[in-house]
Design an enzyme around this catalytic site. Sequence first.
Site, PDB file in Angstrom:
ATOM      1  CE  LYS A 224     -56.080  63.740-111.025  1.00  0.00           C
ATOM      2  NZ  LYS A 224     -57.226  63.158-110.490  1.00  0.00           N
TER       3      LYS A 224
ATOM      4  CD  GLU B 129     -57.624  54.473-110.391  1.00  0.00           C
ATOM      5  OE1 GLU B 129     -58.513  53.935-110.460  1.00  0.00           O
ATOM      6  OE2 GLU B 129     -57.344  55.658-109.592  1.00  0.00           O
TER       7      GLU B 129
ATOM      8  CG  ASN C 275     -60.763  52.075-108.905  1.00  0.00           C
ATOM      9  OD1 ASN C 275     -60.755  53.110-108.604  1.00  0.00           O
ATOM     10  ND2 ASN C 275     -60.348  51.482-110.155  1.00  0.00           N
TER      11      ASN C 275
ATOM     12  CB  THR D 264     -61.259  62.012-111.512  1.00  0.00           C
ATOM     13  OG1 THR D 264     -62.322  61.786-110.758  1.00  0.00           O
ATOM     14  CG2 THR D 264     -60.525  63.102-110.467  1.00  0.00           C
TER      15      THR D 264
END
Lengths: 385, 385
Positions: free
Chosen positions: A170, A261, A380, A181
């Site tokens: 992920k 993203e 973000n 992350t």
Amino acid sequence: MSVTAPQGFEAAGVAAGLKSTGKPDVAVVVNRGPRKVGAAVFTSNRAKANPILWSQQVVADRVVEAVVLNSGGANCFTGEFGFQTTHQTAEKAAELLGISAGDVVVCSTGLIGVGDETFRANVLAGVEAGIAALSADGGQSAAEAIMTTDSVSKTAVVQGDGWTIGGMAKGAGMLAPGLATMLVVITTDADLEASEADALLRRATGVTFDRLDSDGCMSTNDQVTLLANGASGVRPDLDEFAAALTALSQELAQKLQGDAEGASHDITIEVRGAASEDDAVEVGRSVARNNLFKAAIFGNDPNWGRVLAAIGTTRADFDPYNVDVFMNGVRVCTAGGPDRPREEVDLTPRATHLVIDLLVGEATATILTNDLTHDYVHENSAYAS
Amino acid sequence: MSVTAPQGFEAAGVAAGLKSTGKPDVAVVVNRGPRKVGAAVFTSNRAKANPILWSQQVVADRVVEAVVLNSGGANCFTGEFGFQTTHQTAEKAAELLGISAGDVVVCSTGLIGVGDETFRANVLAGVEAGIAALSADGGQSAAEAIMTTDSVSKTAVVQGDGWTIGGMAKGAGMLAPGLATMLVVITTDADLEASEADALLRRATGVTFDRLDSDGCMSTNDQVTLLANGASGVRPDLDEFAAALTALSQELAQKLQGDAEGASHDITIEVRGAASEDDAVEVGRSVARNNLFKAAIFGNDPNWGRVLAAIGTTRADFDPYNVDVFMNGVRVCTAGGPDRPREEVDLTPRATHLVIDLLVGEATATILTNDLTHDYVHENSAYAS
């Protein structure tokens, strides 16, 4: 099938109330043996989340029997209470599985600073539900439970000669060197010694996940864990296994890049002709982190000047006035000046290929990154809300 | 009055066709003496534009009589032809002013790779028109001619005890350490030795322009030039002069920050309690370059977790679990956990004050940066079009 593709692994993903959406948010992966070999690499960020501090201790003896992962909260900078939450998570899983808490790796992802009593209660309930739901084909549900801003779950499987490697990952932001992350669990039924597993994992991550630099931001929570149980009964050829593990890691890294993203371009930065691999990596990373270059690619602008300006900030061995730059196959800069007209470069495809030839040696390295877009800024700036 | 505020300087700004808008794009600043002391600092980018390569030679003897600046083209990576253009620019100015080309600094800004025959012809014509238009109150017109994406011209004047310092600056992006597409000319009628001018300029820029890090991108063309002619007949107290020069440089740096491309917040990152000034600078810069932090500020999100994640990537002396973070006066993080509720932080004003107290020493440093916005992405994706 993801992490349950190899023999002897079970997994599950359940909804435990950590995500406000009600989607699955706790995953459990269990190694049923016969061997319980574990290896892991962790974020190099000095600001480490509680699950990283815990898991580093767990893998020290290279024995791992289970991995518990949660989305919906990073349990980072949550104080002593937060560390106890991680500890209790491992204890709970160990008790239910009849194993030692010292063999349970914990991974968390989500907002920093989130880890209160409700969080703890939800995670512990999730562990219980997850272990009750364990199944030999639970790999897909586990992969879904670790998603945060990911738009798709990421899994990969590679078949070897009598053995299998499976993986799930992920991550959709904060992707940077030393991982970011990014939570990854890789399983295999190949029969590996603990020291081999550790070395093979470091070798594979060093040229795959470590060279994914989506936005230059290093996470507090990243880890990549490899579990090997020997259930196939096959001792793999180590070079073959290394190649397969690297291929699987690269496939997952590319899936992370492809889902970054807000990105509209997946940029492959291939540095050639470097004096050393370190130089090639430094040059590639300097370009991958240059916001002006990344914004230009978003605008389909083959702005090679920004590439050279980024390279100029490195200590790599090269002559700024003798570098070749290719964008999607067109040489736009050579010998310190413009080459082919910018109009020849088509940057409309999502896949973008930048080649930088330093013309001083034989070393190469490839860095994966993304463009800088309106949507990146939006996602973000709104992440916490 | 800008660069013509001190006695003995003349300047002009003219339109020479380099900008498609027809706005002024060539500026000339001339030192009429009696002394012709010059000092300059240049981008530390190894990919240096032709005017940088030229001007580094010019200032080597610390004598500078004139500065020619153009917007509308960086004359960077334009090959040998481009270097000859810079050389011819200096020759042309020298011929018309009756001085040596070796005492003429040249500065260019605009797109990299732009510097063809039309560019050359326009610049040379601009030099001629600019010198014809020189005047003792031409400082403002010169400041306007060096603007690129700047929305306002940037000038500053500081009065000393019998002497004056004036300055002009341009720059609205690519602002980073070692300076970045930032052109600055500072003049003074104080009577300074060449070695003093050089030392004072380095001291002032080291704590002002060098600590402005708008977007982490280092330019190929930056230079800050100081001209001192002693026309006031006053030998300044060097500490007083240093303070005045630093104040003027800081004022210009803040004007650059306040006009940064697309920014909606001016962020002052004050690092306290560091073991050394180098540590404080490294910590401040790591936060200033963190896109996730910058995007959060754009969204008025007091996301202190991203601050700690950025600090964790440094080698500074600190304990990640014992750092205080204040946002606009509210302590949001202490002792490795959340402190005051995020709702108490008001990030709606443009001026944003982040304080990071490392709690290990006495050293401090302040870094100026901006947020990462939709408009930043837009302007930099569309810059070349």
